[in-house]
Enzyme design. Structure first.
Site, PDB file in Angstrom:
ATOM      1  N   GLN A 138       0.835  -1.198   0.000  1.00 12.96           N
ATOM      2  CA  GLN A 138       0.000   0.000   0.000  1.00 12.96           C
ATOM      3  C   GLN A 138       0.872   1.251   0.000  1.00 12.96           C
ATOM      4  O   GLN A 138       1.761   1.407   0.841  1.00 12.96           O
ATOM      5  CB  GLN A 138      -0.947   0.039   1.202  1.00 12.96           C
ATOM      6  CG  GLN A 138      -2.005   1.121   1.041  1.00 12.96           C
ATOM      7  CD  GLN A 138      -2.859   1.338   2.267  1.00 12.96           C
ATOM      8  OE1 GLN A 138      -2.345   1.693   3.330  1.00 12.96           O
ATOM      9  NE2 GLN A 138      -4.161   1.158   2.140  1.00 12.96           N
TER      10      GLN A 138
ATOM     11  N   TYR B 138      -6.063  10.641   4.795  1.00 13.54           N
ATOM     12  CA  TYR B 138      -4.708  10.852   4.278  1.00 13.54           C
ATOM     13  C   TYR B 138      -4.757  11.693   2.997  1.00 13.54           C
ATOM     14  O   TYR B 138      -5.830  12.082   2.535  1.00 13.54           O
ATOM     15  CB  TYR B 138      -3.997   9.509   4.086  1.00 13.54           C
ATOM     16  CG  TYR B 138      -3.612   8.870   5.403  1.00 13.54           C
ATOM     17  CD1 TYR B 138      -2.467   9.269   6.090  1.00 13.54           C
ATOM     18  CD2 TYR B 138      -4.409   7.896   5.994  1.00 13.54           C
ATOM     19  CE1 TYR B 138      -2.123   8.706   7.313  1.00 13.54           C
ATOM     20  CE2 TYR B 138      -4.078   7.332   7.221  1.00 13.54           C
ATOM     21  CZ  TYR B 138      -2.937   7.739   7.874  1.00 13.54           C
ATOM     22  OH  TYR B 138      -2.606   7.205   9.089  1.00 13.54           O
TER      23      TYR B 138
END
Length: 334
Positions: free
Chosen positions: A101, A172
């Site tokens: 990721q 994020y």
């Protein structure tokens, strides 16, 4: 055969069943982000037996400025490739696929962690960790971000990972561009939904240009902020269609600025309304996570069409044999 035990294809990625370990931060990396023995041991334990078809490695920072926390794993430098290769091999040797990721914290970090003033789409305090007012990213900085995602994907591919996942959830950086709560820009990266996902599409295009058309690329999206004025399921349905057209092979559903939990809601699969809504508008596999602790519930969610793959996080944290025990139970029940 139980649906949970059936294989599924995601682009060129063949998964042996529908169980996925989603990315969960461990804070076990070395101080500089290098793979540590502790991380290798952790993923060796979680992948033992190969009962999970896919393990998505914890969010890993693509630039030092995007580091979210101390001892976070890094994919920001070619020096990381040797350790990342060992990490991919540990998981694959046990029979699971391994996916990296790729993440940038944006304003969800602090100068104390990165050494830099946090950056964001707009100079807006982060709703999850608003300790310091971020500076608004310039066009040049956005261009550098796209390159950083591209090079991080290259490193993951060289290291032997079976694919990459782009992180746009939990408040994020890419989630900050998606959400109108944090994106107040008036240029081509702000305003309309298509403008707010412009960076996502540029990142997908750049990664595709680097890793080729066949390398598996997923994206994790915060499909709703569950806050007034924030991102909605309807927004994310439009975004998901655009991401599929841009070339992603799977869509991983979680929360936006609400994070990975929903306060006050304890039902298993609490993001299932979101994953079902996304599944209705795309043809690539959709992953559902969110408080799933019973194998029977995972099977039920699949049968109800809520998702194509089931992510199990905290249950696996508590019991590394959860998948093995659950599969045995399903097989016994026929």
């Amino acid at each position: 055969m139980a649906k949970l035990l059936q294989p599924i294809q995601a682009g060129q990625l063949t998964l042996s069943n529908r169980l996925v370990m989603p990315p969960m931060a461990t804070a076990k990396a070395e101080a500089d982000g290098q793979v540590s023995q502790a991380i290798l041991d952790y993923y060796a334990e979680k992948s033992a037996g190969g009962h999970l078809s896919l393990i998505i490695i914890e969010h890993s920072f693509i630039k030092p400025e995007g580091k979210a926390s101390h001892n976070q794993l890094s994919v920001a430098d070619d020096q990381m490739i040797e350790g990342l290769t060992k990490l991919a091999q540990v998981i694959q040797k046990n029979g699971s696929k391994a996916m990296m990721q790729l993440a940038h914290a944006g304003s969800q970090t602090a100068r104390e962690i990165t050494g830099f003033t946090p950056a964001a789409p707009s100079a807006v305090l982060n709703l999850r960790k608003g300790e310091e007012l971020p500076h608004e990213l310039t066009h040049e900085e956005i261009f550098e971000l796209v390159k950083a995602f591209k090079h991080a994907a290259r490193r993951a591919k060289i290291a032997g990972f079976d694919g990459v996942e782009i992180h746009s959830a939990h408040g994020y950086l890419l989630n900050q561009f998606l959400s109108p709560l944090s994106n107040k820009r008036t240029d081509e990266y702000g305003g309309t939904l298509l403008n707010r996902i412009r960076l996502h599409l540029q990142v997908i295009e750049a990664i595709r240009s680097e890793v080729g058309p066949d390398y598996p690329v997923f994206i994790r999206i915060g499909a709703s902020d569950f806050m007034v004025g924030g991102t909605t399921l309807e927004d994310s349905q439009i975004a998901a269609r655009e991401f599929e057209k841009a070339g992603v092979n799977g869509i991983d559903i979680s929360g936006g600025f609400c994070g990975f939990t929903l306060p006050g809601i304890t039902s298993q699969g609490y993001f299932s309304e979101l994953s079902e809504g996304i599944k209705q508008v795309v043809s690539v596999p959709v992953i559902l996570t969110g408080g799933i602790i019973e194998i029977e519930v995972a099977e039920q969610l699949l049968n109800e069409g809520k998702a194509d793959l089931i992510g199990v996080g905290r249950a696996l944290l508590r019991n590394s044999k959860w998948a093995e025990e659950g599969i045995i139970k399903l097989q016994r029940e026929g």
